[in-house]
Design a protein around this motif. Structure first.
Motif, PDB file in Angstrom:
ATOM      1  N   ALA A 187       0.825  -1.206   0.000  1.00 28.99           N
ATOM      2  CA  ALA A 187       0.000   0.000   0.000  1.00 28.99           C
ATOM      3  C   ALA A 187       0.860   1.257   0.000  1.00 28.99           C
ATOM      4  O   ALA A 187       0.595   2.218  -0.732  1.00 28.99           O
ATOM      5  CB  ALA A 187      -0.932  -0.005   1.210  1.00 28.99           C
ATOM      6  N   ALA A 188       1.908   1.264   0.836  1.00 23.30           N
ATOM      7  CA  ALA A 188       2.790   2.422   0.910  1.00 23.30           C
ATOM      8  C   ALA A 188       3.521   2.630  -0.414  1.00 23.30           C
ATOM      9  O   ALA A 188       3.649   3.774  -0.890  1.00 23.30           O
ATOM     10  CB  ALA A 188       3.787   2.243   2.050  1.00 23.30           C
ATOM     11  N   ASN A 189       3.983   1.555  -1.018  1.00 23.63           N
ATOM     12  CA  ASN A 189       4.688   1.672  -2.286  1.00 23.63           C
ATOM     13  C   ASN A 189       3.769   2.172  -3.392  1.00 23.63           C
ATOM     14  O   ASN A 189       4.185   2.954  -4.264  1.00 23.63           O
ATOM     15  CB  ASN A 189       5.297   0.324  -2.682  1.00 23.63           C
ATOM     16  N   TYR A 190       2.515   1.743  -3.356  1.00 24.76           N
ATOM     17  CA  TYR A 190       1.564   2.222  -4.351  1.00 24.76           C
ATOM     18  C   TYR A 190       1.355   3.730  -4.202  1.00 24.76           C
ATOM     19  O   TYR A 190       1.340   4.470  -5.191  1.00 24.76           O
ATOM     20  CB  TYR A 190       0.232   1.493  -4.227  1.00 24.76           C
ATOM     21  N   LEU A 191       1.200   4.176  -2.964  1.00 24.29           N
ATOM     22  CA  LEU A 191       1.026   5.609  -2.724  1.00 24.29           C
ATOM     23  C   LEU A 191       2.244   6.392  -3.192  1.00 24.29           C
ATOM     24  O   LEU A 191       2.109   7.456  -3.814  1.00 24.29           O
ATOM     25  CB  LEU A 191       0.773   5.868  -1.242  1.00 24.29           C
ATOM     26  N   LEU A 192       3.438   5.885  -2.911  1.00 32.49           N
ATOM     27  CA  LEU A 192       4.652   6.572  -3.368  1.00 32.49           C
ATOM     28  C   LEU A 192       4.675   6.688  -4.892  1.00 32.49           C
ATOM     29  O   LEU A 192       5.093   7.719  -5.428  1.00 32.49           O
ATOM     30  CB  LEU A 192       5.893   5.821  -2.883  1.00 32.49           C
ATOM     31  N   GLY A 193       4.225   5.638  -5.573  1.00 33.67           N
ATOM     32  CA  GLY A 193       4.162   5.691  -7.030  1.00 33.67           C
ATOM     33  C   GLY A 193       3.230   6.788  -7.518  1.00 33.67           C
ATOM     34  O   GLY A 193       3.533   7.501  -8.485  1.00 33.67           O
ATOM     35  N   GLU A 194       2.094   6.963  -6.833  1.00 31.24           N
ATOM     36  CA  GLU A 194       1.157   8.025  -7.196  1.00 31.24           C
ATOM     37  C   GLU A 194       1.755   9.401  -6.919  1.00 31.24           C
ATOM     38  O   GLU A 194       1.589  10.339  -7.707  1.00 31.24           O
ATOM     39  CB  GLU A 194      -0.155   7.853  -6.436  1.00 31.24           C
ATOM     40  N   ILE A 195       2.456   9.529  -5.792  1.00 30.11           N
ATOM     41  CA  ILE A 195       3.096  10.810  -5.463  1.00 30.11           C
ATOM     42  C   ILE A 195       4.169  11.159  -6.494  1.00 30.11           C
ATOM     43  O   ILE A 195       4.294  12.315  -6.927  1.00 30.11           O
ATOM     44  CB  ILE A 195       3.705  10.760  -4.052  1.00 30.11           C
ATOM     45  N   MET A 196       4.920  10.157  -6.915  1.00 28.72           N
ATOM     46  CA  MET A 196       6.006  10.400  -7.875  1.00 28.72           C
ATOM     47  C   MET A 196       5.487  10.943  -9.208  1.00 28.72           C
ATOM     48  O   MET A 196       6.213  11.636  -9.921  1.00 28.72           O
ATOM     49  CB  MET A 196       6.799   9.115  -8.096  1.00 28.72           C
ATOM     50  N   LYS A 197       4.234  10.663  -9.549  1.00 29.66           N
ATOM     51  CA  LYS A 197       3.662  11.194 -10.781  1.00 29.66           C
ATOM     52  C   LYS A 197       3.567  12.722 -10.736  1.00 29.66           C
ATOM     53  O   LYS A 197       3.473  13.374 -11.773  1.00 29.66           O
ATOM     54  CB  LYS A 197       2.268  10.607 -11.016  1.00 29.66           C
ATOM     55  N   HIS A 198       3.569  13.270  -9.521  1.00 30.27           N
ATOM     56  CA  HIS A 198       3.407  14.718  -9.343  1.00 30.27           C
ATOM     57  C   HIS A 198       4.692  15.385  -8.857  1.00 30.27           C
ATOM     58  O   HIS A 198       4.654  16.532  -8.419  1.00 30.27           O
ATOM     59  CB  HIS A 198       2.286  14.989  -8.343  1.00 30.27           C
ATOM     60  N   THR A 199       5.809  14.683  -8.925  1.00 29.29           N
ATOM     61  CA  THR A 199       7.055  15.179  -8.344  1.00 29.29           C
ATOM     62  C   THR A 199       7.463  16.536  -8.908  1.00 29.29           C
ATOM     63  O   THR A 199       7.876  17.439  -8.168  1.00 29.29           O
ATOM     64  CB  THR A 199       8.199  14.172  -8.589  1.00 29.29           C
ATOM     65  N   GLU A 200       7.337  16.707 -10.211  1.00 31.96           N
ATOM     66  CA  GLU A 200       7.811  17.954 -10.834  1.00 31.96           C
ATOM     67  C   GLU A 200       7.067  19.164 -10.271  1.00 31.96           C
ATOM     68  O   GLU A 200       7.682  20.159  -9.874  1.00 31.96           O
ATOM     69  CB  GLU A 200       7.637  17.881 -12.348  1.00 31.96           C
ATOM     70  N   GLN A 201       5.734  19.087 -10.204  1.00 30.10           N
ATOM     71  CA  GLN A 201       4.990  20.253  -9.693  1.00 30.10           C
ATOM     72  C   GLN A 201       5.161  20.411  -8.194  1.00 30.10           C
ATOM     73  O   GLN A 201       5.192  21.531  -7.680  1.00 30.10           O
ATOM     74  CB  GLN A 201       3.508  20.154 -10.050  1.00 30.10           C
ATOM     75  N   ILE A 202       5.335  19.322  -7.462  1.00 34.79           N
ATOM     76  CA  ILE A 202       5.560  19.412  -6.019  1.00 34.79           C
ATOM     77  C   ILE A 202       6.847  20.169  -5.726  1.00 34.79           C
ATOM     78  O   ILE A 202       6.921  21.010  -4.830  1.00 34.79           O
ATOM     79  CB  ILE A 202       5.622  18.009  -5.388  1.00 34.79           C
ATOM     80  N   GLN A 203       7.880  19.901  -6.499  1.00 33.49           N
ATOM     81  CA  GLN A 203       9.182  20.501  -6.236  1.00 33.49           C
ATOM     82  C   GLN A 203       9.325  21.906  -6.810  1.00 33.49           C
ATOM     83  O   GLN A 203      10.076  22.715  -6.286  1.00 33.49           O
ATOM     84  CB  GLN A 203      10.284  19.598  -6.804  1.00 33.49           C
ATOM     85  N   GLN A 204       8.577  22.217  -7.869  1.00 33.24           N
ATOM     86  CA  GLN A 204       8.757  23.500  -8.532  1.00 33.24           C
ATOM     87  C   GLN A 204       7.892  24.612  -7.971  1.00 33.24           C
ATOM     88  O   GLN A 204       8.242  25.778  -8.066  1.00 33.24           O
ATOM     89  CB  GLN A 204       8.482  23.355 -10.036  1.00 33.24           C
ATOM     90  N   LYS A 205       6.756  24.265  -7.364  1.00 35.38           N
ATOM     91  CA  LYS A 205       5.825  25.287  -6.920  1.00 35.38           C
ATOM     92  C   LYS A 205       5.526  25.141  -5.441  1.00 35.38           C
ATOM     93  O   LYS A 205       5.409  24.030  -4.937  1.00 35.38           O
ATOM     94  CB  LYS A 205       4.508  25.188  -7.707  1.00 35.38           C
ATOM     95  N   PRO A 206       5.389  26.272  -4.731  1.00 37.56           N
ATOM     96  CA  PRO A 206       4.964  26.196  -3.337  1.00 37.56           C
ATOM     97  C   PRO A 206       3.544  25.681  -3.256  1.00 37.56           C
ATOM     98  O   PRO A 206       2.732  25.951  -4.133  1.00 37.56           O
ATOM     99  CB  PRO A 206       5.049  27.650  -2.842  1.00 37.56           C
ATOM    100  N   GLN A 207       3.260  24.924  -2.176  1.00 31.91           N
ATOM    101  CA  GLN A 207       1.931  24.368  -2.025  1.00 31.91           C
ATOM    102  C   GLN A 207       0.914  25.437  -1.687  1.00 31.91           C
ATOM    103  O   GLN A 207       1.187  26.365  -0.942  1.00 31.91           O
ATOM    104  CB  GLN A 207       1.943  23.311  -0.918  1.00 31.91           C
ATOM    105  N   ARG A 208      -0.282  25.303  -2.268  1.00 29.94           N
ATOM    106  CA  ARG A 208      -1.346  26.258  -2.008  1.00 29.94           C
ATOM    107  C   ARG A 208      -1.862  26.095  -0.588  1.00 29.94           C
ATOM    108  O   ARG A 208      -1.875  25.027  -0.026  1.00 29.94           O
ATOM    109  CB  ARG A 208      -2.499  26.018  -2.994  1.00 29.94           C
ATOM    110  N   SER A 209      -2.295  27.195  -0.035  1.00 33.40           N
ATOM    111  CA  SER A 209      -2.869  27.176   1.311  1.00 33.40           C
ATOM    112  C   SER A 209      -4.347  27.488   1.240  1.00 33.40           C
ATOM    113  O   SER A 209      -4.787  28.262   0.399  1.00 33.40           O
ATOM    114  CB  SER A 209      -2.169  28.216   2.204  1.00 33.40           C
ATOM    115  N   SER A 210      -5.124  26.859   2.132  1.00 26.94           N
ATOM    116  CA  SER A 210      -6.558  27.145   2.191  1.00 26.94           C
ATOM    117  C   SER A 210      -6.914  27.674   3.572  1.00 26.94           C
ATOM    118  O   SER A 210      -7.921  27.320   4.149  1.00 26.94           O
ATOM    119  CB  SER A 210      -7.357  25.877   1.877  1.00 26.94           C
ATOM    120  N   ASP A 211      -6.052  28.525   4.124  1.00 25.51           N
ATOM    121  CA  ASP A 211      -6.227  29.007   5.488  1.00 25.51           C
ATOM    122  C   ASP A 211      -7.521  29.796   5.677  1.00 25.51           C
ATOM    123  O   ASP A 211      -8.004  29.932   6.793  1.00 25.51           O
ATOM    124  CB  ASP A 211      -5.039  29.891   5.897  1.00 25.51           C
ATOM    125  N   ALA A 212      -8.070  30.316   4.590  1.00 21.94           N
ATOM    126  CA  ALA A 212      -9.277  31.126   4.730  1.00 21.94           C
ATOM    127  C   ALA A 212     -10.518  30.286   4.997  1.00 21.94           C
ATOM    128  O   ALA A 212     -11.560  30.800   5.355  1.00 21.94           O
ATOM    129  CB  ALA A 212      -9.500  31.955   3.460  1.00 21.94           C
TER     130      ALA A 212
END
Length: 229
Positions: A187-212
């Motif tokens: 299960a953990a490895n599957y999740l890591l595989g899904e996260i890796m699909k988004h690696t480029e945008q995760i590393q290039q852009k700051p994460q959005r906040s929904s504090d409001a």
């Protein structure tokens, strides 16, 4: 509370700064959430330390664990697992806990159908408080934990569980047992595989906040495709 979290997180982060000869390194924060006594801590302990105990105390606030994963020959993932107490749902502190997470495991107990009924409350709260940089939900895998015991409810029907996950935006679901070490690593490895699909945008852009958004607000309808589409 915030001081204790910051101190403990610094201790975890300190172990992630050692030099490495690997060509690629990623640092990912993954949440482990769900109702009280569903086995979240047991899942984390089994995955990180290959250890199980019948006598875990209820987590208070949040606990941290670090797992170093050799994802590929040239890729190492330093995985921070945030084990969040079941009673923390919708609390003000969960916004602090969720910040900068890039993936999530939601855990329910197959012997208590009520914990499955609460799954979508956790998922909706997660989707409100943290997103990928493009605004889509973070990858989320559902764990039907304690599968070595007698099951209650929808989890007895694989087809309906598959449909539930497709409709509700989960990447996938796994029957798991921390006690018997069933599907925890898968299960953990599957999740890591899904996260890796988004690696480029995760590393290039700051994460959005929904504090409001207030913690008791209902989630907005998201017209975008889910993260696992």
């Amino acid at each position: 509370m915030e001081h204790r979290i910051t101190t403990k997180l610094r201790q975890v982060m300190a172990t992630t700064t050692r030099p490495s000869e690997q060509k690629k390194e990623h640092l990912f924060k993954v949440l482990v959430i769900g109702e009280l006594a569903t086995g979240k801590t047991a899942v984390v302990k089994r995955y990180v330390h290959n250890f199980f105990s019948e006598h875990y105390r209820a987590t208070i606030g949040v606990d941290f664990a670090l797992k170093i994963v050799k994802y590929a020959d040239d890729t190492v993932i330093r995985l921070q697992l945030w084990d969040i107490a079941g009673q923390e749902r919708f609390g003000n502190m969960t916004r602090v806990y969720y910040k900068e997470a890039v993936g999530c495991l939601i855990v329910f107990d197959v012997t208590r159908a009520s914990t499955f009924d609460a799954v979508m409350k956790w998922k909706n709260d997660l989707d409100i408080k943290v997103q990928l940089p493009d605004g889509n939900p973070v990858p989320c895998v559902l764990l039907a934990n304690k599968c070595d015991l007698a099951k209650e409810g929808l989890v007895n029907n694989t087809t309906q569980m598959d449909e539930f996950c497709r409709e509700k935006g989960f990447c996938k679901w796994f029957e798991t047992s921390a006690k018997e070490n069933v599907n925890i690593e898968a299960a953990a490895n599957y999740l890591l595989g899904e996260i890796m699909k988004h690696t480029e945008q995760i590393q290039q852009k700051p994460q959005r906040s929904s504090d409001a958004i207030t913690v008791d607000q209902e989630p907005k309808t998201n017209s975008k495709k889910g993260c696992c589409s």
